[in-house]
Design a protein around this motif. Structure first.
Motif, PDB file in Angstrom:
ATOM      1  N   ASN A   1       1.032  -1.510   0.018  1.00  0.00           N
ATOM      2  CA  ASN A   1       0.008   0.094   0.368  1.00  0.00           C
ATOM      3  C   ASN A   1       1.113   1.282  -0.182  1.00  0.00           C
ATOM      4  O   ASN A   1       0.330   2.387  -0.297  1.00  0.00           O
ATOM      5  CB  ASN A   1      -0.526   0.327   1.034  1.00  0.00           C
ATOM      6  N   CYS A   2       2.076   1.339   0.920  1.00  0.00           N
ATOM      7  CA  CYS A   2       2.994   2.543   0.817  1.00  0.00           C
ATOM      8  C   CYS A   2       3.507   2.354  -0.880  1.00  0.00           C
ATOM      9  O   CYS A   2       3.577   4.066  -0.998  1.00  0.00           O
ATOM     10  CB  CYS A   2       4.107   2.323   2.118  1.00  0.00           C
ATOM     11  N   VAL A   3       3.798   1.375  -1.208  1.00  0.00           N
ATOM     12  CA  VAL A   3       4.137   1.706  -2.736  1.00  0.00           C
ATOM     13  C   VAL A   3       2.850   1.939  -3.872  1.00  0.00           C
ATOM     14  O   VAL A   3       3.208   2.877  -4.659  1.00  0.00           O
ATOM     15  CB  VAL A   3       5.106   0.241  -3.225  1.00  0.00           C
ATOM     16  N   PHE A   4       2.677   2.159  -3.412  1.00  0.00           N
ATOM     17  CA  PHE A   4       1.261   2.323  -4.859  1.00  0.00           C
ATOM     18  C   PHE A   4       0.954   4.129  -4.471  1.00  0.00           C
ATOM     19  O   PHE A   4       0.539   5.014  -5.089  1.00  0.00           O
ATOM     20  CB  PHE A   4      -0.444   1.315  -4.323  1.00  0.00           C
ATOM     21  N   GLU A   5       1.168   3.868  -2.579  1.00  0.00           N
ATOM     22  CA  GLU A   5       0.216   5.571  -2.783  1.00  0.00           C
ATOM     23  C   GLU A   5       1.700   6.560  -3.568  1.00  0.00           C
ATOM     24  O   GLU A   5       1.744   7.504  -3.554  1.00  0.00           O
ATOM     25  CB  GLU A   5       0.190   5.434  -1.171  1.00  0.00           C
ATOM     26  N   ARG A   6       2.561   5.877  -3.384  1.00  0.00           N
ATOM     27  CA  ARG A   6       4.072   6.602  -3.763  1.00  0.00           C
ATOM     28  C   ARG A   6       3.658   6.927  -4.970  1.00  0.00           C
ATOM     29  O   ARG A   6       5.408   7.382  -6.080  1.00  0.00           O
ATOM     30  CB  ARG A   6       5.712   6.162  -2.978  1.00  0.00           C
ATOM     31  N   GLY A   7       3.326   6.188  -5.762  1.00  0.00           N
ATOM     32  CA  GLY A   7       3.020   6.705  -7.760  1.00  0.00           C
ATOM     33  C   GLY A   7       4.244   5.403  -8.293  1.00  0.00           C
ATOM     34  O   GLY A   7       4.001   4.766  -9.309  1.00  0.00           O
ATOM     35  N   LEU A   8       4.067   4.344  -7.164  1.00  0.00           N
ATOM     36  CA  LEU A   8       4.772   3.446  -7.492  1.00  0.00           C
ATOM     37  C   LEU A   8       4.842   2.097  -8.274  1.00  0.00           C
ATOM     38  O   LEU A   8       2.961   2.181  -7.565  1.00  0.00           O
ATOM     39  CB  LEU A   8       6.181   2.589  -6.653  1.00  0.00           C
ATOM     40  N   HIS A   9       4.756   1.391  -8.383  1.00  0.00           N
ATOM     41  CA  HIS A   9       3.917  -0.044  -8.944  1.00  0.00           C
ATOM     42  C   HIS A   9       4.655  -1.472  -8.353  1.00  0.00           C
ATOM     43  O   HIS A   9       6.316  -1.423  -8.829  1.00  0.00           O
ATOM     44  CB  HIS A   9       3.650  -0.370 -10.848  1.00  0.00           C
ATOM     45  N   VAL A  10       4.055  -2.078  -7.704  1.00  0.00           N
ATOM     46  CA  VAL A  10       4.550  -4.090  -7.678  1.00  0.00           C
ATOM     47  C   VAL A  10       3.723  -5.038  -8.671  1.00  0.00           C
ATOM     48  O   VAL A  10       2.766  -4.800  -8.822  1.00  0.00           O
ATOM     49  CB  VAL A  10       3.978  -4.534  -5.952  1.00  0.00           C
ATOM     50  N   PRO A  11       4.690  -5.636  -9.003  1.00  0.00           N
ATOM     51  CA  PRO A  11       6.464  -5.604  -9.538  1.00  0.00           C
ATOM     52  C   PRO A  11       7.553  -4.974 -10.083  1.00  0.00           C
ATOM     53  O   PRO A  11       8.247  -4.866 -10.617  1.00  0.00           O
ATOM     54  CB  PRO A  11       6.473  -7.161  -9.551  1.00  0.00           C
ATOM     55  N   GLY A  12       6.834  -3.431 -10.906  1.00  0.00           N
ATOM     56  CA  GLY A  12       7.233  -2.754 -11.976  1.00  0.00           C
ATOM     57  C   GLY A  12       8.652  -2.253 -11.642  1.00  0.00           C
ATOM     58  O   GLY A  12       9.680  -2.257 -11.921  1.00  0.00           O
ATOM     59  N   ASP A  13       8.428  -1.634 -10.246  1.00  0.00           N
ATOM     60  CA  ASP A  13       9.433  -0.681  -9.639  1.00  0.00           C
ATOM     61  C   ASP A  13      10.046  -1.532  -8.165  1.00  0.00           C
ATOM     62  O   ASP A  13      11.002  -1.091  -8.200  1.00  0.00           O
ATOM     63  CB  ASP A  13       8.510   0.389  -9.457  1.00  0.00           C
ATOM     64  N   LEU A  14       9.128  -2.398  -7.409  1.00  0.00           N
ATOM     65  CA  LEU A  14      10.057  -2.388  -6.851  1.00  0.00           C
ATOM     66  C   LEU A  14       9.217  -4.064  -6.624  1.00  0.00           C
ATOM     67  O   LEU A  14       7.524  -4.045  -6.163  1.00  0.00           O
ATOM     68  CB  LEU A  14       9.686  -2.040  -5.350  1.00  0.00           C
ATOM     69  N   SER A  15       9.644  -4.902  -6.278  1.00  0.00           N
ATOM     70  CA  SER A  15       9.241  -6.511  -5.632  1.00  0.00           C
ATOM     71  C   SER A  15       8.916  -6.826  -4.290  1.00  0.00           C
ATOM     72  O   SER A  15      10.231  -6.240  -3.848  1.00  0.00           O
ATOM     73  CB  SER A  15      10.054  -7.880  -6.691  1.00  0.00           C
ATOM     74  N   ILE A  16       8.245  -7.632  -3.751  1.00  0.00           N
ATOM     75  CA  ILE A  16       7.925  -7.952  -2.407  1.00  0.00           C
ATOM     76  C   ILE A  16       7.332  -8.742  -2.140  1.00  0.00           C
ATOM     77  O   ILE A  16       7.153 -10.070  -3.449  1.00  0.00           O
ATOM     78  CB  ILE A  16       6.844  -7.074  -2.095  1.00  0.00           C
ATOM     79  N   VAL A  17       8.368  -9.593  -1.015  1.00  0.00           N
ATOM     80  CA  VAL A  17       7.715 -11.332  -0.807  1.00  0.00           C
ATOM     81  C   VAL A  17       7.288 -11.415   0.966  1.00  0.00           C
ATOM     82  O   VAL A  17       7.579 -10.608   1.175  1.00  0.00           O
ATOM     83  CB  VAL A  17       9.161 -12.045  -0.606  1.00  0.00           C
ATOM     84  N   GLY A  18       6.351 -12.001   1.164  1.00  0.00           N
ATOM     85  CA  GLY A  18       5.553 -12.294   1.648  1.00  0.00           C
ATOM     86  C   GLY A  18       6.201 -13.440   3.032  1.00  0.00           C
ATOM     87  O   GLY A  18       7.217 -14.323   2.425  1.00  0.00           O
ATOM     88  N   PHE A  19       5.647 -13.601   3.920  1.00  0.00           N
ATOM     89  CA  PHE A  19       5.448 -14.944   4.856  1.00  0.00           C
ATOM     90  C   PHE A  19       4.424 -15.352   5.447  1.00  0.00           C
ATOM     91  O   PHE A  19       3.622 -13.995   6.525  1.00  0.00           O
ATOM     92  CB  PHE A  19       6.761 -15.155   5.836  1.00  0.00           C
ATOM     93  N   ASP A  20       3.779 -16.992   4.824  1.00  0.00           N
ATOM     94  CA  ASP A  20       2.832 -16.870   6.105  1.00  0.00           C
ATOM     95  C   ASP A  20       1.890 -17.938   5.019  1.00  0.00           C
ATOM     96  O   ASP A  20       1.227 -18.681   5.496  1.00  0.00           O
ATOM     97  CB  ASP A  20       2.416 -16.417   6.867  1.00  0.00           C
ATOM     98  N   ASP A  21       1.944 -16.904   3.614  1.00  0.00           N
ATOM     99  CA  ASP A  21       0.872 -17.414   2.971  1.00  0.00           C
ATOM    100  C   ASP A  21      -0.736 -17.191   3.855  1.00  0.00           C
ATOM    101  O   ASP A  21      -1.384 -17.949   3.300  1.00  0.00           O
ATOM    102  CB  ASP A  21       0.892 -18.375   2.554  1.00  0.00           C
ATOM    103  N   SER A  22      -0.798 -16.354   3.926  1.00  0.00           N
ATOM    104  CA  SER A  22      -1.892 -15.716   4.851  1.00  0.00           C
ATOM    105  C   SER A  22      -3.561 -16.026   3.708  1.00  0.00           C
ATOM    106  O   SER A  22      -3.357 -15.882   2.333  1.00  0.00           O
ATOM    107  CB  SER A  22      -2.395 -14.769   5.336  1.00  0.00           C
ATOM    108  N   GLY A  23      -4.616 -16.353   4.201  1.00  0.00           N
ATOM    109  CA  GLY A  23      -6.002 -16.121   3.330  1.00  0.00           C
ATOM    110  C   GLY A  23      -5.449 -14.405   2.653  1.00  0.00           C
ATOM    111  O   GLY A  23      -6.528 -15.147   1.625  1.00  0.00           O
ATOM    112  N   VAL A  24      -5.528 -13.836   2.389  1.00  0.00           N
ATOM    113  CA  VAL A  24      -5.534 -12.231   1.854  1.00  0.00           C
ATOM    114  C   VAL A  24      -5.073 -12.626   0.729  1.00  0.00           C
ATOM    115  O   VAL A  24      -4.285 -11.980  -0.194  1.00  0.00           O
ATOM    116  CB  VAL A  24      -5.985 -11.677   2.124  1.00  0.00           C
ATOM    117  N   SER A  25      -3.371 -13.087   0.948  1.00  0.00           N
ATOM    118  CA  SER A  25      -1.793 -13.205  -0.427  1.00  0.00           C
ATOM    119  C   SER A  25      -2.326 -13.278  -1.004  1.00  0.00           C
ATOM    120  O   SER A  25      -1.856 -12.939  -2.298  1.00  0.00           O
ATOM    121  CB  SER A  25      -1.050 -14.146   0.551  1.00  0.00           C
ATOM    122  N   LEU A  26      -3.170 -14.668  -1.423  1.00  0.00           N
ATOM    123  CA  LEU A  26      -3.706 -14.754  -2.924  1.00  0.00           C
ATOM    124  C   LEU A  26      -4.698 -13.600  -4.229  1.00  0.00           C
ATOM    125  O   LEU A  26      -4.805 -13.568  -4.530  1.00  0.00           O
ATOM    126  CB  LEU A  26      -4.619 -15.985  -2.904  1.00  0.00           C
TER     127      LEU A  26
END
Length: 334
Positions: A254-279
């Motif tokens: 959300n922070c990346v989007f608010e800065r006018g940037l894009h995931v993954p075009g400008d910055l890649s992100i990986v999480g941990f847990d595979d919670s229900g919302v990650s999909l």
């Protein structure tokens, strides 16, 4: 007036002790007698008195599910997945008592008359005091999520270090060299294990570990947002970020989007847990699957086993993590 064991005994023409044993599935009672008594109990609408049953059987019929803390460092998805896994196994004859260890100023209320068994979802070595109080009280205990030194205490844990290492390796294989880490709660074992796995992957690939790329979070979305904000304010920003759980990854996105940037075009992100919302994030989140429900199910099965057949067993039981590749990672921008 509700029917009692004595009423059933009169109708069955047996002693009330025989009725009690039959209703508690005692091996001393023949199957034909047990079925007859069960049928009479059903016909008259008998409801067991669990207070009386507890006195006779010397059990509370309560299992405690404890967390290091419910308010600090326990995400809603982690909390719900744990309860869902335990609840899938715990029989309706048992009450499930849920509490955070940090709610207690002392443990005098934690004793054998109150709990038949305890499942602890542990995050911190500070929990050891609670663990050994439970052991001293003679209460069966299973510790999930963190390996404890005493091999007589049964552990079920996921290999977080290996999972974090795989996540960092995937980013490196995708071409990233400027990789940041948003850490979890300071002092939590999971934080340490994921940091160690992440750093080891960088070292193995001869990538410098940059202090300014290591930012503290709190396992929640707001801290992920704030941590990403600090990273984006750096003069030389990372091209990829590994977040120590999915909630922080979502806040970081959300922070990346608010800065006018894009995931993954400008910055890649990986999480941990595979919670229900990650999909269902946009883009869907690449993450390390840590099967909390499976770990919790296994813990519930084990505590029931220990309640019924107390034994000293060596552990731990390791549950493997798995990297789930989705759409939040690209090669670094040219």
């Amino acid at each position: 007036m509700a029917p009692t064991i004595k009423d059933i005994a009169k109708l069955a023409n047996v002693s009330h002790t025989t009725v009690s044993r039959a209703l508690n599935n005692s091996p001393l009672i023949k199957e034909v007698t047990r079925k007859k008594i069960a049928e009479i109990a059903s016909q008259v609408g008998y409801v067991p008195n669990y207070n009386a049953k507890s006195l006779v059987m010397q059990r509370s019929y309560t299992i405690g599910l404890f967390f290091t803390s419910i308010d600090t460092g326990t995400s809603s998805s982690f909390f719900s997945d744990t309860i869902r896994g335990v609840n899938r196994v715990i029989d309706v004859d048992y009450n499930l008592f849920i509490r955070g260890i940090d709610d207690y100023t002392d443990y005098s209320s934690i004793h054998r008359k109150r709990f038949d068994g305890i499942i602890l979802m542990s995050q911190s070595e500070a929990d050891n005091k609670f663990i050994y109080h439970v052991v001293q009280q003679g209460i069966p205990i299973v510790v999930l999520n963190r390996q404890v030194g005493d091999r007589a205490i049964f552990n079920i844990v996921s290999n977080d270090r290996e999972g974090a290492s795989h996540a960092a390796q995937y980013l490196i294989e995708s071409g990233h060299r400027e990789i940041a880490l948003i850490e979890g709660v300071e002092g939590f074992k999971s934080t340490q294990e994921r940091r160690d796995g992440f750093i080891q992957a960088l070292i193995d690939h001869q990538i410098p570990v940059r202090h300014e790329f290591m930012v503290r979070g709190n396992y929640d979305m707001p801290s992920g947002y704030e941590a990403m904000s600090r990273l984006l304010d750096l003069s030389k920003r990372p091209t990829a970020v590994f977040c120590s759980n999915d909630d922080m990854a979502i806040g970081a996105m959300n922070c990346v989007f608010e800065r006018g940037l894009h995931v993954p075009g400008d910055l890649s992100i990986v999480g941990f847990d595979d919670s229900g919302v990650s999909l269902f994030t946009n883009p869907s989140l690449t993450t390390v699957k840590r099967p909390i429900e499976e770990i919790s199910e296994q813990g519930a099965r084990k505590i029931l086993s220990l309640i019924n057949t107390p034994a000293q067993e060596e552990g731990p039981l390791f549950i493997n993590t798995e990297l789930v590749i989705r759409k939040s990672v690209n090669p670094p921008p040219a």
